[in-house]
Design an enzyme around this catalytic site. Sequence first.
Site, short mmCIF file in Angstrom:
data_model
loop_
_atom_site.label_atom_id
_atom_site.label_comp_id
_atom_site.label_asym_id
_atom_site.label_seq_id
_atom_site.Cartn_x
_atom_site.Cartn_y
_atom_site.Cartn_z
N ARG A 69 -13.00 -8.84 1.31
CA ARG A 69 -12.48 -8.86 2.74
C ARG A 69 -13.88 -9.03 3.54
NH1 ARG A 69 -6.97 -6.85 3.60
NH2 ARG A 69 -6.22 -7.15 1.66
N ARG B 48 0.88 -1.39 -0.03
CA ARG B 48 0.04 -0.09 0.10
C ARG B 48 1.02 1.35 0.19
NH1 ARG B 48 -3.48 -2.61 5.01
NH2 ARG B 48 -4.42 -4.06 3.44
N ARG C 142 -10.43 3.57 5.70
CA ARG C 142 -8.93 3.36 5.48
C ARG C 142 -8.66 3.72 4.25
NH1 ARG C 142 -6.36 -2.34 7.12
NH2 ARG C 142 -7.12 -2.98 4.78
N1 LIG Z 1 -1.55 -16.59 7.99
C1 LIG Z 1 -0.82 -15.27 7.99
N2 LIG Z 1 -1.76 -14.41 7.74
C2 LIG Z 1 -1.11 -13.20 7.79
C3 LIG Z 1 0.27 -12.93 7.77
N3 LIG Z 1 0.36 -11.59 7.67
C4 LIG Z 1 -0.68 -10.82 7.50
N4 LIG Z 1 -1.73 -11.73 7.69
C5 LIG Z 1 -3.06 -11.82 7.66
O1 LIG Z 1 -3.64 -11.48 6.28
C6 LIG Z 1 -4.60 -10.76 6.28
C7 LIG Z 1 -4.63 -9.43 5.34
O2 LIG Z 1 -3.72 -8.54 5.72
P1 LIG Z 1 -3.10 -7.26 5.19
O3 LIG Z 1 -3.24 -7.34 3.68
O4 LIG Z 1 -2.31 -6.61 5.70
O5 LIG Z 1 -4.73 -6.36 5.26
P2 LIG Z 1 -5.58 -5.94 6.38
O6 LIG Z 1 -5.71 -6.87 7.43
O7 LIG Z 1 -6.73 -5.33 5.82
O8 LIG Z 1 -4.80 -4.76 6.91
C8 LIG Z 1 -4.77 -10.42 7.67
O9 LIG Z 1 -5.86 -11.16 8.31
C9 LIG Z 1 -3.54 -10.58 8.41
O10 LIG Z 1 -3.64 -10.85 9.79
C10 LIG Z 1 1.07 -13.96 7.89
O11 LIG Z 1 2.44 -13.98 7.88
N5 LIG Z 1 0.45 -15.02 8.12
N1 LIG Z 2 -12.12 1.35 17.65
C1 LIG Z 2 -12.06 1.79 16.26
N2 LIG Z 2 -13.06 2.66 16.03
C2 LIG Z 2 -12.98 3.36 14.70
N3 LIG Z 2 -12.02 3.09 13.93
C3 LIG Z 2 -11.14 2.29 14.03
C4 LIG Z 2 -10.97 1.50 15.37
N4 LIG Z 2 -10.05 0.74 15.05
C5 LIG Z 2 -9.34 1.09 14.00
N5 LIG Z 2 -9.98 1.89 13.46
C6 LIG Z 2 -9.88 2.59 12.19
O1 LIG Z 2 -10.05 1.36 11.18
C7 LIG Z 2 -9.39 1.17 9.96
C8 LIG Z 2 -8.72 -0.23 9.72
O2 LIG Z 2 -7.97 -0.47 10.96
P1 LIG Z 2 -6.62 -1.42 10.80
O3 LIG Z 2 -6.03 -1.28 11.97
O4 LIG Z 2 -5.84 -1.12 9.60
O5 LIG Z 2 -7.28 -2.78 10.78
P2 LIG Z 2 -6.69 -4.16 10.37
O6 LIG Z 2 -5.01 -4.07 10.68
O7 LIG Z 2 -7.33 -5.15 11.32
O8 LIG Z 2 -6.83 -4.46 9.17
C9 LIG Z 2 -8.25 2.31 10.17
O9 LIG Z 2 -8.54 3.35 9.39
C10 LIG Z 2 -8.39 2.57 11.62
O10 LIG Z 2 -7.92 4.00 11.70
#
Ligand SMILES: Nc1nc2c(ncn2[C@@H]2O[C@H](COP(=O)(O)OP(=O)(O)O)[C@@H](O)[C@H]2O)c(=O)[nH]1
Ligand SMILES: Nc1ncnc2c1ncn2[C@@H]1O[C@H](COP(=O)(O)OP(=O)(O)O)[C@@H](O)[C@H]1O
Length: 402
Positions: free
Chosen positions: A279, A175, A268
């Site tokens: 998702r 990203r 986000r």
């Molecule tokens: N099994 C596994 N899942 C992962 C790993 N790293 C990230 N993820 C998971 O992959 C999913 C997608 O992550 P990401 O692309 O960063 O998107 P986000 O969760 O929307 O921020 C999330 O559920 C993460 O917890 C990994 O090393 N192993």
């Molecule tokens: N408790 C909350 N209330 C409202 N917005 C939240 C909260 N926790 C996280 N966010 C927002 O939600 C979005 C997704 O959070 P993020 O940490 O990237 O989620 P994930 O890592 O689980 O994918 C971000 O823009 C973050 O600022």
Amino acid sequence: MGEAPAFLFDDLLKGSDNGVDFVYKDRETTTIVGKAKYVIGDYDDSALSIGVKVFNDSLGMWVYPTVLGTKPNLSSDLWTLPLGEDRVLMIKNGAITDDNLWFLEVDTPFVRQQKKILGSSNVVAWSKGVMGYAGKPIVISGPSGVGKGTLINKLMIEFPSMFGFSVSHTTRAPREKEVNGIHYHFTERAVMEKEIKDGKFLEFASVHGNLYGTSIESVEVVADAGKRCILDIDVQGAKAVRASSLDAIFIFISPPSCEDLEKRLRSRGTETEEQIQKRLRNAKGELDEGKSPGLFDHILVNDDLEACYKTLKNLLGLHESADNTNQSVRKKIGLPQVNSVSKVGSKIYLNSANADIGNASMNSFVLDVSSRKGGAPGRTRGLDLYPVYPFGGLANGFSKLS
Ligand SMILES: Nc1nc2c(ncn2[C@@H]2O[C@H](COP(=O)(O)OP(=O)(O)O)[C@@H](O)[C@H]2O)c(=O)[nH]1
Ligand SMILES: Nc1ncnc2c1ncn2[C@@H]1O[C@H](COP(=O)(O)OP(=O)(O)O)[C@@H](O)[C@H]1O
């Protein structure tokens, strides 16, 4: 005062027993564990790290196993001895603290799991020994957009010296604000698949159409820094880690509602509409799986961010806001040059070449492995090393870690 081992003096004089083998500029040691003979040393001239070969009695031949984990650097001054039926302890003479104690795991749960994944019975894994404890790794899972990254970030900012993030590998595109090596190791699918085949991953899963995985090294790097490792992985990954030997705390983050989750994902602004839909479709299954009995130790609802963060800190035992609660108690003592090693139960007696046994000497050490924790992947923690007088008792000024 620690325990006064009456048998210490005899054991020191006896030297090589209990399967202890020693090599001094002689290339290799041999240790027998079960039906196999493990030869550890620098017999391979081209290698930069210590090699392992195994003589398998049932096959009647030498095999070169797949060796997982960070490998110890070359040394031709080694002691090795079996520790139970599942690992070999290796002591590198004269090596710096944190590089002098190593465990070659030959039949631990981690090695057995990796044998299954790799489809081979010839797998071993190195784990470096470290003094004292660091808290258990923390696995955080939950659907995309629930706030995992936000919560982890807050922990890392408030407790920078306590926590380290396990940087996963992924085949998804970075990203805008993501940095290679910090948020993820962004990689090609073919490269990652090859590394999975080579046994470099603790776990991996296909998530939202991309490959994600935790490399063994990413966990070890955090452990080496004396920090507590945080893994942000999906539910499949959490299941794999739960089935592995990594003794971790498993936390599932849940949204207050599906509508909130969707709002957060959209706000986000990092995904296309198609990716958001994917998702959200996957979120339902993840929320169901999050409730699987025995998988997660804690389920937190991330409604109000500050309230959820406070609950997270409480369950991790972090009641103070300053970064002064470092749970990693690491004691650094350098080992002298060891010239005899013997083992009684879980205590290993190390006697230095310079020791004057007639006089009370500081050159005798006990390595206590009874509170050993962890192991590959990561590090073997909870070791205690303390100097003793030959006739029992701890040397002045030293206390036993307990
Ligand atoms: N099994 C596994 N899942 C992962 C790993 N790293 C990230 N993820 C998971 O992959 C999913 C997608 O992550 P990401 O692309 O960063 O998107 P986000 O969760 O929307 O921020 C999330 O559920 C993460 O917890 C990994 O090393 N192993
Ligand atoms: N408790 C909350 N209330 C409202 N917005 C939240 C909260 N926790 C996280 N966010 C927002 O939600 C979005 C997704 O959070 P993020 O940490 O990237 O989620 P994930 O890592 O689980 O994918 C971000 O823009 C973050 O600022």
